[in-house]
Design an enzyme around this catalytic site. Structure first.
Site, PDB file in Angstrom:
ATOM      1  N   ASN A   7       0.855  -1.180   0.000  1.00  0.00           N
ATOM      2  CA  ASN A   7       0.000   0.000   0.000  1.00  0.00           C
ATOM      3  C   ASN A   7       0.897   1.239   0.000  1.00  0.00           C
ATOM      4  O   ASN A   7       1.481   1.590   1.023  1.00  0.00           O
ATOM      5  CB  ASN A   7      -0.883  -0.044   1.262  1.00  0.00           C
ATOM      6  CG  ASN A   7      -1.794   1.159   1.377  1.00  0.00           C
ATOM      7  OD1 ASN A   7      -1.740   2.089   0.577  1.00  0.00           O
ATOM      8  ND2 ASN A   7      -2.633   1.147   2.397  1.00  0.00           N
ATOM      9  N   ARG A  99      -2.713  -2.067  -3.195  1.00  0.00           N
ATOM     10  CA  ARG A  99      -3.920  -1.302  -2.913  1.00  0.00           C
ATOM     11  C   ARG A  99      -3.977  -0.161  -3.924  1.00  0.00           C
ATOM     12  O   ARG A  99      -3.068   0.660  -4.009  1.00  0.00           O
ATOM     13  CB  ARG A  99      -3.864  -0.734  -1.504  1.00  0.00           C
ATOM     14  CG  ARG A  99      -5.060   0.151  -1.257  1.00  0.00           C
ATOM     15  CD  ARG A  99      -5.068   0.720   0.123  1.00  0.00           C
ATOM     16  NE  ARG A  99      -6.252   1.542   0.261  1.00  0.00           N
ATOM     17  CZ  ARG A  99      -6.270   2.705   0.884  1.00  0.00           C
ATOM     18  NH1 ARG A  99      -5.184   3.195   1.413  1.00  0.00           N
ATOM     19  NH2 ARG A  99      -7.391   3.389   0.960  1.00  0.00           N
ATOM     20  N   HIS A 189     -12.939   3.603   0.367  1.00  0.00           N
ATOM     21  CA  HIS A 189     -13.012   2.581   1.424  1.00  0.00           C
ATOM     22  C   HIS A 189     -13.768   1.341   0.939  1.00  0.00           C
ATOM     23  O   HIS A 189     -14.287   0.568   1.756  1.00  0.00           O
ATOM     24  CB  HIS A 189     -13.778   3.110   2.668  1.00  0.00           C
ATOM     25  CG  HIS A 189     -13.022   4.115   3.487  1.00  0.00           C
ATOM     26  ND1 HIS A 189     -13.660   5.117   4.176  1.00  0.00           N
ATOM     27  CD2 HIS A 189     -11.704   4.262   3.743  1.00  0.00           C
ATOM     28  CE1 HIS A 189     -12.761   5.852   4.826  1.00  0.00           C
ATOM     29  NE2 HIS A 189     -11.571   5.347   4.568  1.00  0.00           N
ATOM     30  N   ARG A 250     -11.212  16.343   7.752  1.00  0.00           N
ATOM     31  CA  ARG A 250     -12.053  16.747   6.611  1.00  0.00           C
ATOM     32  C   ARG A 250     -13.435  17.173   7.086  1.00  0.00           C
ATOM     33  O   ARG A 250     -13.996  16.565   8.003  1.00  0.00           O
ATOM     34  CB  ARG A 250     -12.204  15.606   5.618  1.00  0.00           C
ATOM     35  CG  ARG A 250     -10.927  15.170   4.946  1.00  0.00           C
ATOM     36  CD  ARG A 250     -11.231  14.211   3.794  1.00  0.00           C
ATOM     37  NE  ARG A 250     -10.027  13.565   3.324  1.00  0.00           N
ATOM     38  CZ  ARG A 250      -9.777  12.262   3.443  1.00  0.00           C
ATOM     39  NH1 ARG A 250     -10.673  11.458   3.998  1.00  0.00           N
ATOM     40  NH2 ARG A 250      -8.656  11.761   2.990  1.00  0.00           N
ATOM     41  N   GLU A 396      -8.556  -4.856   5.379  1.00  0.00           N
ATOM     42  CA  GLU A 396      -8.437  -4.594   3.940  1.00  0.00           C
ATOM     43  C   GLU A 396      -7.296  -5.400   3.315  1.00  0.00           C
ATOM     44  O   GLU A 396      -7.416  -5.881   2.195  1.00  0.00           O
ATOM     45  CB  GLU A 396      -8.219  -3.097   3.707  1.00  0.00           C
ATOM     46  CG  GLU A 396      -9.444  -2.284   4.070  1.00  0.00           C
ATOM     47  CD  GLU A 396      -9.156  -0.830   4.353  1.00  0.00           C
ATOM     48  OE1 GLU A 396      -9.323  -0.020   3.456  1.00  0.00           O
ATOM     49  OE2 GLU A 396      -8.751  -0.512   5.487  1.00  0.00           O
TER      50      GLU A 396
END
Ligand code: ADP
Length: 415
Positions: A7, A99, A189, A250, A396
């Site tokens: 990743n 990823r 996601h 965010r 993940e």
């Protein structure tokens, strides 16, 4: 088979080695053997390596790019010092799984990497100018280091959401903008939402199309997903991860006019306004203290900090709104599943996000909720709750490893 999961961020490289095969997938016995992280690639890098059941190693070294970082990792995993069971040299790695962040409309599934797939990831760069170039750096480095004959696959964060219908993925702006630039909601996601939906299915022994759940990935980045008949019907992140729930830094949903207002009244550029919405808003912006939920909860408990409480309340309120919206959009959900650092660990946030939702048939069991910490996978709703509530730790990397295996073997995907 040992799968190397990679990743790559713009200045980081995370990896895991996962031992998996089709039989192990069936009985969930596939497992991580080792993992690591290289931060600050491009300068004096911070390096962490860990073998499961073994020692954790930390060091610093100047690593100028992703290739140098990957070389460092490979040297270590094949060294006598690492002692990773089943790994002696590079030939013990059967495939690499990357990823991928943005696959746009092009990648509806995970893909085996070849020239065409690389060109496809390049084509998506305008939609993900920070993430996709980092993914490509990882792919090029892995190709050089492992050699061209080692199969590699890429698993995209957007793919799971490719089933969204037009009425949920389109923005209500002139349709030509979608035609010309592919401006639309993509969602992120996806690997996590897919994994959670899959675990829910397994826990309840269901067929894929019987899965009707709302998955809530609450970490530093946060997103919700309405999974109807086993497919993503809607999700809260949009063209970029900025849309939707309130997050660590965010803002989530906002009236776009705020940007114009800031440009005119604060005298900042459009770029700076977006930086503010992405990096200085959310929990950090409201509390003025931190983007870390655990610290905010401590502040609230120990010092009754008003703005820490406000940030937490706003966060939970936004989660509730999405639960309500998705129950309506799905015509009812069977369960709500919490995951991510906050979703998996925070008793307080789960309690507050599920509070006063009895009208929707959602009742959290306070005692069970308190037990669901430290990676426990369990149901936390009361017996009479119409909508079940679950805590399901995400993984993940495991899904990337499984997809990589299937893509490489050309085997059908279970989920
Ligand atoms: P990322 O999105 O970067 O992968 P994580 O999924 O690890 O992040 O989530 C990080 C968030 O989880 C942080 O806000 C952290 O404070 C929060 N978190 C982790 N443990 C707890 C806890 N016990 N209580 C509350 N928040 C927690």
């Amino acid at each position: 088979m040992n799968i190397f999961v990679l990743n790559c961020g713009s200045s980081s490289l995370k990896w895991q080695i996962i031992d998996t095969d089709l039989e192990m997938i069936k009985d969930d016995s596939d497992k991580m053997l080792a993992k690591g992280l290289v931060e600050r690639v491009g300068s004096q890098s911070l390096i962490t390596y860990e073998v499961v059941g073994g020692k954790k190693v930390k060091m610093t070294e100047a690593l100028r790019d992703h290739k140098a970082a990957l070389n460092h990792v490979i040297k270590w995993i094949t060294s006598a010092e690492a002692k990773i069971p089943g790994i002696n040299d590079l030939s013990d790695i059967a495939a690499v799984g990357h990823r991928g962040v943005h696959g746009a409309e092009r990648f509806k599934r995970s893909a085996k990497i070849d020239k065409e797939v690389i060109a496809g990831i390049e084509d998506c760069i305008p939609l993900a100018p920070l993430h996709n170039p980092a993914n490509l750096k990882g792919i090029y480095a892995a190709q050089e280091i492992f050699g061209p004959s080692l199969p590699q696959a890429v698993v995209f964060d957007t793919s799971f959401h490719s089933t969204m219908p037009e009425e949920t993925y389109l923005y209500a702006v002139p349709y030509q903008l979608y035609r010309r630039f592919k401006i639309r909601k993509y969602g992120f996601h996806g690997t996590s939402h897919r994994f959670i939906a899959y675990r829910y299915r397994k826990l309840n022994d269901l067929e894929r199309d019987q899965v009707n759940v709302i998955t809530l990935h609450l970490g530093n980045g946060c997103s919700a997903c309405a999974v109807k008949n086993g497919q993503s019907l809607d999700t809260s992140m949009g063209l970029t991860p900025l849309e939707g729930l309130m997050m660590g830094t965010r803002s989530g949903d906002i009236d776009p006019t705020v940007i114009e207002f800031l440009v005119h009244n604060e005298g900042i550029s459009v770029e700076e306004a977006f930086n503010l919405l992405n990096k200085r808003s959310g929990l950090l912006g409201i509390s003025g203290l931190t983007n870390d939920m655990r610290e905010l909860i401590d502040e609230e408990r120990e010092h009754q900090d008003r703005r820490a409480t406000l940030a937490i309340d706003m966060f939970c309120n936004r989660v509730k709104k999405y639960i309500g919206a998705y129950i309506a959009e799905m015509n009812g959900a069977d369960a709500i599943c919490f995951t991510g650092g906050i979703g998996e660990n925070s008793v307080e946030i789960r309690k507050r996000a599920c509070q006063d939702l009895e009208a929707l048939g959602i009742k959290i069991d306070i005692k069970l909720n308190e037990q669901a910490v430290c990676g426990k996978e369990m149901k936390i709703s009361t017996e009479d709750s119409k909508v079940a509530i679950y805590v399901i730790p995400t993984n993940e990397e495991l899904l990337i490893a499984r997809d990589t295996l299937r893509v490489v073997l050309n085997a059908p995907r279970v989920w």
